[in-house]
Design a protein around this motif. Sequence first.
Motif, PDB file in Angstrom:
ATOM      1  N   GLY A 134       0.812  -1.210   0.000  1.00  0.00           N
ATOM      2  CA  GLY A 134       0.000   0.000   0.000  1.00  0.00           C
ATOM      3  C   GLY A 134       0.846   1.260   0.000  1.00  0.00           C
ATOM      4  N   LEU A 135       1.903   1.288   0.807  1.00  0.00           N
ATOM      5  CA  LEU A 135       2.786   2.452   0.851  1.00  0.00           C
ATOM      6  C   LEU A 135       3.498   2.643  -0.486  1.00  0.00           C
ATOM      7  CD1 LEU A 135       4.379   2.144   4.412  1.00  0.00           C
ATOM      8  CD2 LEU A 135       2.879   3.967   3.597  1.00  0.00           C
ATOM      9  N   LEU A 136       3.940   1.543  -1.082  1.00  0.00           N
ATOM     10  CA  LEU A 136       4.624   1.631  -2.376  1.00  0.00           C
ATOM     11  C   LEU A 136       3.672   2.141  -3.453  1.00  0.00           C
ATOM     12  CD1 LEU A 136       6.695  -1.698  -2.355  1.00  0.00           C
ATOM     13  CD2 LEU A 136       7.478   0.605  -1.833  1.00  0.00           C
ATOM     14  N   ALA A 137       2.459   1.598  -3.462  1.00  0.00           N
ATOM     15  CA  ALA A 137       1.470   2.025  -4.459  1.00  0.00           C
ATOM     16  C   ALA A 137       1.142   3.506  -4.278  1.00  0.00           C
ATOM     17  CB  ALA A 137       0.208   1.178  -4.340  1.00  0.00           C
ATOM     18  N   PHE A 138       0.996   3.938  -3.031  1.00  0.00           N
ATOM     19  CA  PHE A 138       0.693   5.340  -2.745  1.00  0.00           C
ATOM     20  C   PHE A 138       1.813   6.247  -3.249  1.00  0.00           C
ATOM     21  CE2 PHE A 138       0.728   9.026   0.164  1.00  0.00           C
ATOM     22  CZ  PHE A 138      -0.554   9.511  -0.082  1.00  0.00           C
ATOM     23  N   GLN A 139       3.070   5.833  -3.019  1.00  0.00           N
ATOM     24  CA  GLN A 139       4.203   6.639  -3.471  1.00  0.00           C
ATOM     25  C   GLN A 139       4.266   6.695  -4.993  1.00  0.00           C
ATOM     26  OE1 GLN A 139       6.882   8.411  -1.386  1.00  0.00           O
ATOM     27  NE2 GLN A 139       6.469   9.288  -3.393  1.00  0.00           N
ATOM     28  N   LEU A 140       3.974   5.589  -5.639  1.00  0.00           N
ATOM     29  CA  LEU A 140       3.979   5.565  -7.104  1.00  0.00           C
ATOM     30  C   LEU A 140       2.861   6.426  -7.694  1.00  0.00           C
ATOM     31  CD1 LEU A 140       4.800   1.833  -7.952  1.00  0.00           C
ATOM     32  CD2 LEU A 140       6.206   3.846  -8.437  1.00  0.00           C
ATOM     33  N   ILE A 141       1.748   6.529  -6.986  1.00  0.00           N
ATOM     34  CA  ILE A 141       0.628   7.348  -7.462  1.00  0.00           C
ATOM     35  C   ILE A 141       0.951   8.827  -7.355  1.00  0.00           C
ATOM     36  CG2 ILE A 141      -1.749   8.049  -6.953  1.00  0.00           C
ATOM     37  CD1 ILE A 141      -2.294   5.129  -6.164  1.00  0.00           C
ATOM     38  N   ILE A 142       1.529   9.232  -6.221  1.00  0.00           N
ATOM     39  CA  ILE A 142       1.771  10.664  -6.025  1.00  0.00           C
ATOM     40  C   ILE A 142       3.070  11.136  -6.677  1.00  0.00           C
ATOM     41  CG2 ILE A 142       0.452  10.668  -3.885  1.00  0.00           C
ATOM     42  CD1 ILE A 142       3.063  10.794  -2.335  1.00  0.00           C
ATOM     43  N   LEU A 143       3.969  10.222  -7.017  1.00  0.00           N
ATOM     44  CA  LEU A 143       5.259  10.610  -7.596  1.00  0.00           C
ATOM     45  C   LEU A 143       5.105  11.391  -8.910  1.00  0.00           C
ATOM     46  CD1 LEU A 143       8.250  10.413  -6.952  1.00  0.00           C
ATOM     47  CD2 LEU A 143       8.337   8.295  -8.279  1.00  0.00           C
ATOM     48  N   PRO A 144       4.329  10.906  -9.889  1.00  0.00           N
ATOM     49  CA  PRO A 144       4.165  11.703 -11.116  1.00  0.00           C
ATOM     50  C   PRO A 144       3.434  13.023 -10.876  1.00  0.00           C
ATOM     51  CG  PRO A 144       2.718   9.772 -11.136  1.00  0.00           C
ATOM     52  CD  PRO A 144       3.662   9.593 -10.002  1.00  0.00           C
ATOM     53  N   LEU A 145       2.542  13.069  -9.879  1.00  0.00           N
ATOM     54  CA  LEU A 145       1.854  14.320  -9.551  1.00  0.00           C
ATOM     55  C   LEU A 145       2.848  15.332  -8.992  1.00  0.00           C
ATOM     56  CD1 LEU A 145      -1.374  12.891  -7.859  1.00  0.00           C
ATOM     57  CD2 LEU A 145      -1.072  13.610 -10.241  1.00  0.00           C
ATOM     58  N   GLU A 146       3.749  14.873  -8.149  1.00  0.00           N
ATOM     59  CA  GLU A 146       4.780  15.748  -7.593  1.00  0.00           C
ATOM     60  C   GLU A 146       5.723  16.229  -8.695  1.00  0.00           C
ATOM     61  OE1 GLU A 146       4.916  13.359  -3.304  1.00  0.00           O
ATOM     62  OE2 GLU A 146       6.540  13.150  -4.773  1.00  0.00           O
ATOM     63  N   ASN A 147       6.056  15.329  -9.605  1.00  0.00           N
ATOM     64  CA  ASN A 147       6.938  15.695 -10.715  1.00  0.00           C
ATOM     65  C   ASN A 147       6.291  16.765 -11.591  1.00  0.00           C
ATOM     66  OD1 ASN A 147       9.176  15.502 -12.484  1.00  0.00           O
ATOM     67  ND2 ASN A 147       8.035  14.115 -13.804  1.00  0.00           N
ATOM     68  N   THR A 148       5.004  16.591 -11.884  1.00  0.00           N
ATOM     69  CA  THR A 148       4.282  17.579 -12.690  1.00  0.00           C
ATOM     70  C   THR A 148       4.240  18.934 -11.989  1.00  0.00           C
ATOM     71  OG1 THR A 148       2.884  15.843 -13.656  1.00  0.00           O
ATOM     72  CG2 THR A 148       2.083  18.112 -13.794  1.00  0.00           C
TER      73      THR A 148
END
Length: 278
Positions: A134-148
């Motif tokens: 769950g933590l990994l999935a959450f980080q992968l979801i927000i990572l591209p949003l943070e990059n944008t």
Amino acid sequence: MKSYIKLVNFEINRFIKIYLTLLIITLLSQFIGVIVIAKSKMDQAHEVMGEQNLSEQAYLHDYGGFTFAHFASTLWFVGPIALCIIALLFYCLMIWYRDWFGKNTFAYRLLMLPTARISLYFSKASAILLFIIGLLAFQLIILPLENTLFESLIQDNFLQTSMDVSSILQSNVMLGIILPPYFSDFLISYGIGMMFVFVLFTSILFERSFRLKGIVFGILYIIAAVLLYLSPLFILSNETYSVLYSEEIFAIFLVLGILITAASIVIGNWLISKRVLV
């Protein structure tokens, strides 16, 4: 199976509030950090340009532009990840010991459930695995949003290159370990991680079964498991490694990992069924 699922759900519900708090801390820290770092980088660039009377082209030639990798190496980003790792490591211990807190009644109630005690063992391991995923999935979801968000806050001329998720993972050593860019690496890393979760569980059951002597047994078991898993590094010489294919080296560690995991489960099952008394 129904009892096992209920036990997993029970373990998840007991940690869910702390777990959600970790997710919120990660979300807030990283998004606030993106804004702070992006603004700081732009302010720093303009300050240097003003002090040295540089044009944008001259600044970029001398200092280069900015990428998301500049943020991914800061405490704003790495800090909450480290906090989640420490919290889950601590929870690997507390998931057992909290059952014995107080007057010891709750642990006994769990052990007296009309189901195989090994289900309790597996339910705790499964809960931890689900929390990790769950933590990994959450980080992968927000990572591209943070990059944008980061790229939108950096002026186009100062953006060195646009990075995708894979590039971000490969640019940061810690991220590359926690979120391996390749699925095979992911299976290897977290397979090893779950192996040592089972080793830790079994060492805890040694302590619960034999008390003071069990502490010694548990520590010795952890040391033995680590030495066994790393034994190829000590036994095989550099010359031997050089003539082995990478697939053969992988197979050696895979077999050792399976043996250690299986031994931990068998010993843990014996301890929780025969030695941890109600």
